[in-house]
Design a protein around this motif. Sequence first.
Motif, mmCIF file in Angstrom:
data_model
loop_
_atom_site.group_PDB
_atom_site.id
_atom_site.type_symbol
_atom_site.label_atom_id
_atom_site.label_comp_id
_atom_site.label_asym_id
_atom_site.label_seq_id
_atom_site.Cartn_x
_atom_site.Cartn_y
_atom_site.Cartn_z
ATOM 1 N N UNK A 91 0.838 -1.196 0.000
ATOM 2 C CA UNK A 91 0.000 0.000 0.000
ATOM 3 C C UNK A 91 0.872 1.245 0.000
ATOM 4 N N UNK A 92 0.388 2.336 -0.619
ATOM 5 C CA UNK A 92 1.152 3.577 -0.614
ATOM 6 C C UNK A 92 1.127 4.179 0.790
ATOM 7 N N UNK A 93 2.293 4.615 1.271
ATOM 8 C CA UNK A 93 2.384 5.000 2.677
ATOM 9 C C UNK A 93 3.446 6.054 2.890
ATOM 10 N N UNK A 94 3.346 6.726 4.016
ATOM 11 C CA UNK A 94 4.465 7.487 4.546
ATOM 12 C C UNK A 94 5.187 6.511 5.474
ATOM 13 N N UNK A 95 6.051 5.733 4.873
ATOM 14 C CA UNK A 95 6.522 4.498 5.494
ATOM 15 C C UNK A 95 7.762 4.690 6.355
ATOM 16 N N UNK A 96 7.618 5.523 7.394
ATOM 17 C CA UNK A 96 8.659 5.633 8.415
ATOM 18 C C UNK A 96 7.974 5.657 9.770
ATOM 19 N N UNK A 97 8.580 5.056 10.804
ATOM 20 C CA UNK A 97 7.907 4.956 12.100
ATOM 21 C C UNK A 97 7.506 6.288 12.732
ATOM 22 N N UNK A 98 8.115 7.391 12.305
ATOM 23 C CA UNK A 98 7.765 8.671 12.906
ATOM 24 C C UNK A 98 6.355 9.135 12.551
ATOM 25 N N UNK A 99 5.752 8.553 11.528
ATOM 26 C CA UNK A 99 4.399 8.962 11.126
ATOM 27 C C UNK A 99 3.429 7.815 11.388
ATOM 28 N N UNK A 100 2.801 7.826 12.562
ATOM 29 C CA UNK A 100 1.829 6.808 12.941
ATOM 30 C C UNK A 100 0.420 7.296 12.617
ATOM 31 N N UNK A 101 -0.473 6.338 12.357
ATOM 32 C CA UNK A 101 -1.835 6.682 11.968
ATOM 33 C C UNK A 101 -2.775 5.560 12.387
ATOM 34 N N UNK A 102 -4.076 5.849 12.345
ATOM 35 C CA UNK A 102 -5.084 4.808 12.519
ATOM 36 C C UNK A 102 -5.382 4.170 11.157
ATOM 37 N N UNK A 103 -6.037 3.002 11.183
ATOM 38 C CA UNK A 103 -6.248 2.232 9.952
ATOM 39 C C UNK A 103 -7.640 1.609 9.927
ATOM 40 N N UNK A 104 -8.213 1.552 8.729
ATOM 41 C CA UNK A 104 -9.343 0.681 8.418
ATOM 42 C C UNK A 104 -8.931 -0.216 7.268
ATOM 43 N N UNK A 105 -9.290 -1.485 7.368
ATOM 44 C CA UNK A 105 -8.964 -2.461 6.323
ATOM 45 C C UNK A 105 -10.257 -3.126 5.858
ATOM 46 N N UNK A 106 -10.455 -3.180 4.546
ATOM 47 C CA UNK A 106 -11.517 -3.979 3.942
ATOM 48 C C UNK A 106 -10.841 -4.956 2.995
ATOM 49 N N UNK A 107 -10.816 -6.219 3.378
ATOM 50 C CA UNK A 107 -10.012 -7.229 2.683
ATOM 51 C C UNK A 107 -10.926 -8.307 2.116
ATOM 52 N N UNK A 108 -10.870 -8.512 0.801
ATOM 53 C CA UNK A 108 -11.719 -9.494 0.142
ATOM 54 C C UNK A 108 -10.855 -10.600 -0.462
ATOM 55 N N UNK A 109 -11.215 -11.853 -0.133
ATOM 56 C CA UNK A 109 -10.458 -13.031 -0.569
ATOM 57 C C UNK A 109 -11.445 -14.118 -0.971
ATOM 58 N N UNK A 110 -10.985 -15.144 -1.696
ATOM 59 C CA UNK A 110 -11.893 -16.228 -2.057
ATOM 60 C C UNK A 110 -12.513 -16.902 -0.833
ATOM 61 N N UNK A 111 -13.738 -17.336 -0.961
ATOM 62 C CA UNK A 111 -14.423 -18.058 0.110
ATOM 63 C C UNK A 111 -13.561 -19.225 0.573
ATOM 64 N N UNK A 112 -13.440 -19.394 1.873
ATOM 65 C CA UNK A 112 -12.588 -20.433 2.442
ATOM 66 C C UNK A 112 -11.254 -19.904 2.924
ATOM 67 N N UNK A 113 -10.870 -18.731 2.430
ATOM 68 C CA UNK A 113 -9.654 -18.074 2.908
ATOM 69 C C UNK A 113 -10.025 -17.043 3.976
#
Length: 475
Positions: free
Chosen positions: A182-204
């Motif tokens: 995912x595109x990010x400000x990928x350094x530990x100094x910038x923390x944030x809250x998150x929401x995830x919506x993750x879709x995978x095949x049934x059974x996974x």
Amino acid sequence: MTPRPQEAARRTTVLRREAVVAAVPVALAALLTAAGPATAAGTVGSAGAGDPYFPLSGNGGYDVHHYDLTLGYDPQSRHLDGKAVITARATQRLTRFDLDLNGLKVTGVTVEHAKAAFRRDGQELVVTPHKALRKGQEFRVTVTYSGTPKPVTDPDGSLDGWIPTDDGAFVAGEPQGAMTWFPANSHPTDKASYDFTLTVPKGKTAVANGVLLGQKTTQGRTTFRWRQSEPMAAYLATATVGTFKVEQYTTRDGLKVYNAVDPREATAAAPVLRKLPSVLAWESKLFGPYPFRAAGAIVDRAPQVGYALETQTRPVYDSAPDLDTLVHESAHQWFGDSVTLTKWKDIWLNEGFATYAEWLYTEQHGGKSAQQTFDTLYATPAGKDLWAFPPADPGSGEHIFETPVYARGAMALHKLRTAVGDAMFFRVLRSWAAGHRDGHGTTAQFIKLSERESGKDLSGLFHTWLFTAGKPASP
């Protein structure tokens, strides 16, 4: 983070890591910042957060408040479709800014609902909004992307980021792997809250951080919604996918526990995972209240990985963990996850603390005392890996997960304990966890706190055990 618990020499070999791009010199970061369309001086966010070990990690000019990630993943084709909605605040006037994103095809970017120009430059996604952003302005960036995510390979040969498995993906981002999915400000100094919506095949099952808000299966696909409310560094995010046996329960303290275990690891993992509530309760007594509202474990079968990682609220293990590893990753929820470093040079604040938690657990549960463990380590001859460099000065990103950071970092804490006494030592640890909760800490701040709380001059102790090369002359 811990390597595979089955290895007898764990934490006595190279433990990891740095993404290959970390070898790029700081000068290149400046070049990347300057590249592109002409803009007024001082209006371009930097291409790095200023970490000397990882010059392109993170970005300047803004702070992220929240990530809303919508992902669809097919383990068979290994194809990922993603949409990231990032809410941030400009810390300067911005005519251009960067996000970290390695690989994957970007199909569109908007800033404040207006189409934005973008280009790729290595791991940088360079965004030019239609209208300049004012200093202090809160803004929303939406990035759509797709492709086959691939991990980065670190100098020690380990993998980092989105790592495919035979039934899904093992997702562990320390120190820079977040940018592989995912595109990010990928350094530990910038923390944030998150929401995830993750879709995978049934059974996974798709497992992320925080609390499971719900899941729904339609037309052969299952969508999982997760929310991580407390601030989190990007490297601690996960979206691990696989065939898992799921266990959910709520502890007496109201903590929501979610365990996802590969069926092939279930028998070996069960006795250790049963101890998770008691381990967290024990650590809470020593370190202060557990810092999050959710807990659990992801136990995958990923033999190509070779380590476990303290992904926030729900550590991910490459195989069934032993008890030491469970204690270690659980301790990271205080030291590393809630209290996060500001420079990778300070990684001993994560790994030394979690390692010393192992020593304390063994000591208080009928095993060797911490002093005995210390003495055994101190008997290691000069010239061995343990004394290769001081734990608070690894020298480069290549060495931040090597033996001195873990074992000698723990030895430094034991020396502090013997210098100030048990009552004061645990008071310092609780003050550290409480005073920096949901934030950051540095080695200098920890030293200052230790001296202020104890009323002692500890400069010599810390100089010897954290900053002096070689084996100290006296234990």
